[in-house]
Design an enzyme around this catalytic site. Structure first.
Site, PDB file in Angstrom:
ATOM      1  N   CYS A 436       0.820  -1.321   0.026  1.00 17.90           N
ATOM      2  CA  CYS A 436       0.015  -0.003  -0.003  1.00 17.90           C
ATOM      3  C   CYS A 436       0.905   1.455   0.186  1.00 17.90           C
ATOM      4  O   CYS A 436       1.630   1.452   0.816  1.00 17.90           O
ATOM      5  CB  CYS A 436      -0.957  -0.035   1.103  1.00 17.90           C
ATOM      6  SG  CYS A 436      -2.042   1.626   1.199  1.00 17.90           S
ATOM      7  N   CYS A 475      -2.853   3.537   8.297  1.00 16.11           N
ATOM      8  CA  CYS A 475      -2.821   4.808   8.188  1.00 16.11           C
ATOM      9  C   CYS A 475      -4.158   5.360   8.467  1.00 16.11           C
ATOM     10  O   CYS A 475      -5.146   4.296   8.735  1.00 16.11           O
ATOM     11  CB  CYS A 475      -2.373   5.236   6.682  1.00 16.11           C
ATOM     12  SG  CYS A 475      -3.936   5.108   5.474  1.00 16.11           S
ATOM     13  N   CYS A 479      -9.379   1.343   6.231  1.00 11.90           N
ATOM     14  CA  CYS A 479      -9.645   0.299   5.364  1.00 11.90           C
ATOM     15  C   CYS A 479     -10.104  -0.901   5.972  1.00 11.90           C
ATOM     16  O   CYS A 479     -10.941  -1.727   5.499  1.00 11.90           O
ATOM     17  CB  CYS A 479      -8.645   0.114   4.330  1.00 11.90           C
ATOM     18  SG  CYS A 479      -8.019   1.267   3.222  1.00 11.90           S
TER      19      CYS A 479
END
Ligand code: SRM
Ligand code: SF4
Length: 555
Positions: A436, A475, A479
């Protein structure tokens, strides 16, 4: 001074010039001198379910050797309601070996991601998906994404209706452009000019201002986190199955550290829609957001900000105007949990289902744990379907009575037993490093070890079996929906996390920041006394999130 309209974001220009999502992707695929695509095209491939990434573990070494980054592509299937046939599973299993990094990644939106597909493998990979009657259309990008639905096949008839609704919504809101087929499958251009031949009746030439997500929950299970969605549909079951849905709007998880204009938000319950009008309702919600969403500032472009800025009443009026009829008052509903019911269960029709915990959704063969091979073996004889859950787990579903023994024996032989610990059973991490590009800290690779340490702490106070929802992201984009976890850990910097506490076990209340910038030891130190107090002082039946809200956060 007059109020100048803000200039459109760069993505709006890219979309407008793209000839309905074509750009120069086809030309970029043919360019052998680089493993990457043109920058603007990498925004367009998202609409085709494809993200350009690079292996972040290899960045320093490759930079030292002045080599191009180790580019590869993540591709995401579109699988409404997460259902795959055994033949599709076997095809995807082979694809992971032949074209990707030998793993399948079950996602928090009921689909599969492949990582590590190099550019020359992209087209063959997508073609293999197509041959298995699957596609990646609209799995990412500024469109309606994979429509998710409760993965509960135990109440067969109701589940079947929810799945049918998810598929119908997905089909109705799919972009009409032939660009995906043209680029990845048959290579033939649509004659007569794409723009005229392919009007997008719902989206128009520039699609949505930002991604758009729909979930269908069937109470009492909120396993899709319905309140985290732009549009949430809560099934109301009456005689004959689902009679309608309570409608929620304006949920979303993403935020940016240090930017108070961005925040996670849970959806507002707007009203009730009869089942036969749900597609019309969804289309009109999309249209209001298409026309009023912020196309200047992408961080402010989700429906949650449109509603936050203009108000829920304004939204309802705008929606009603387009519908030409009114939503009815919401019907009562009750959720009990966001997690999956792991293990065996039966539905009234004589069929069984086994819900398998898949740690952070990663299906791989590891030493002592040949999960990928075991599932491929089961897919070889299984007569039902596989259902990917929105908790990154897998239901081996619809097993006929004569097939149960074979599934049970494969599970036992390969050591696939579900974990005993209540924390691990309710754990979920996003992908984060090394693929990612937005990760600030580890997540999928770190959470299993942290859970082991926290389970020791819980065992020490007699809470080893306690069901506590823990979720981590690398982060603040959210998600793994960390803001709806009783324990949420959000990456800040390498090795450092913000600790959020206090969400409701049923997903109806978000958590709040409890401590910032904690490393591994500090996370344990912060939670240790809370676990002890919880074991000692909790009310009968009180969940950890409610306890934290009542005690630690109230202090
Ligand atoms: Fe996500 C971006 C992975 C579910 C909010 N998400 C990304 C990207 C594509 C990074 C990027 O833009 O470069 C990640 C790819 C990592 C990788 O290497 O695979 C990524 N998101 C995931 C997955 C795979 C996490 C997982 O571990 O399962 C999930 C795939 C879902 C799917 O199958 O479609 C995933 N992402 C979510 C969810 C949860 C959900 O939808 O229920 C959210 C929060 C809900 C929401 O949308 O508000 C989510 N992802 C984001 C955001 C923040 C969006 C926002 O508007 O605030 C980003 C960043 C962005 O879009 O700019 C993002
Ligand atoms: Fe990447 Fe952040 Fe999403 Fe995790 S939450 S996958 S780090 S964007």
């Amino acid at each position: 001074m007059t109020d100048q309209p803000k200039p459109l974001s760069r993505n709006e220009e890219i979309k407008a010039r793209s000839r309905h999502l074509r750009g120069t992707i086809a030309e970029g695929l043919a360019r052998a001198e680089t493993g990457a695509l043109a920058e603007d095209d990498t925004q367009l491939t998202k609409f085709h379910g494809i993200y350009q990434q690079d292996d972040r573990d290899l960045r320093p070494e490759r930079a030292k050797r002045r080599l191009e980054k180790a580019f590869s592509f993540m591709t995401r299937l579109r699988v409404p309601a997460g259902i795959l046939t055994p033949a599709q599973w076997r095809a995807m299993d082979r694809l992971a070996d032949e074209r990707a990094n030998h793993t399948l990644r079950l996602t928090t939106r009921q689909t599969i991601q492949f990582h590590g597909i190099i550019k020359s493998n992209l087209k063959p990979a997508i073609q293999a998906m197509h041959a298995a009657l699957l596609d990646t259309i609209a799995a990412c990008g500024d469109v309606n994404r994979n429509v998710i639905a409760t993965a509960n096949p135990y109440e067969s008839a109701v589940h079947a209706q929810a799945v049918a609704a998810a598929r119908a919504l997905s089909a109705h809101l799919l972009p009409r452009t032939r660009a995906w087929h043209e680029i990845w499958i048959d290579g033939e251009r649509v004659a007569g000019g794409e723009a005229e031949a392919e009007a997008e009746p719902i989206y128009g030439a520039t699609y949505m201002p930002r991604k758009f997500k729909i979930a269908i929950a069937v109470p009492p299970r909120n396993d899709v986190d319905v309140f985290a969605h732009d549009l949430g549909l809560i099934a109301i079951v009456g005689e004959g199955g689902i009679v309608g849905y309570d409608v929620t709007v304006g949920g979303g998880m993403g935020m940016t550290h240090g930017d108070p204009a961005t925040f996670p938000r849970i959806g507002d319950v707007l009203g009730y829609v009869p089942a036969d009008k749900v597609i019309e309702l969804a289309e009109k919600v999309v249209l209001v957001q298409r026309d009023f969403g912020d196309r200047a500032e992408r961080k402010h472009a989700r429906l949650k900000y449109t509603i936050e800025d203009r108000g829920t009443e304004w939204f309802l009026a705008a929606l009603t105007e387009r519908l030409g009829w009114e939503l009815l008052p919401p019907r009562p509903f009750r959720f009990d949990a966001t997690g999956d019911r792991l293990g065996w269960s039966e539905s009234g029709d004589g069929r069984s289902h086994f819900t398998l915990f898949v740690e952070n959704g990663r299906v791989a063969d590891r030493e002592g744990s040949p999960l990928k091979s075991a599932l491929a073996e089961i897919a070889g004889f299984h007569e039902g379907v596989f259902i990917i859950t929105a908790n990154q787990n897998l239901v081996i579903a619809d097993i006929p009575a004569h097939g149960r023994e074979a599934v049970a024996s494969a599970i036992a032989r390969h050591g696939l037993a579900n974990p005993a610990g209540g924390l691990r059973r309710n754990s979920m991490a996003c992908v984060a490093l090394p693929t990612c590009g937005l990760a600030l800290a580890e997540s999928e690779r770190y959470l299993p070890g942290l859970v082991a340490a926290l389970e020791d702490e819980l065992a020490a106070v007699g809470l080893a079996q306690e069901e506590i929802v823990i979720r981590m992201t690398g982060c603040p984009n959210g998600c793994a929906r960390p803001y709806l976890a009783e324990i949420g850990l959000v990456g800040r910097n390498p090795g450092l996390y913000n600790l959020h506490l206090g969400a409701a076990f049923d997903g109806s209340r978000m958590n709040r920041l409890y401590r910032a910038d904690l490393d591994h030891d500090a996370i344990l130190a912060a939670l240790r006394p809370l676990f002890a107090a919880y074991a000692r002082d909790r009310h009968p039946g009180e969940h950890f999130g409610d306890f934290a809200e009542r005690t630690a956060l109230a202090a």
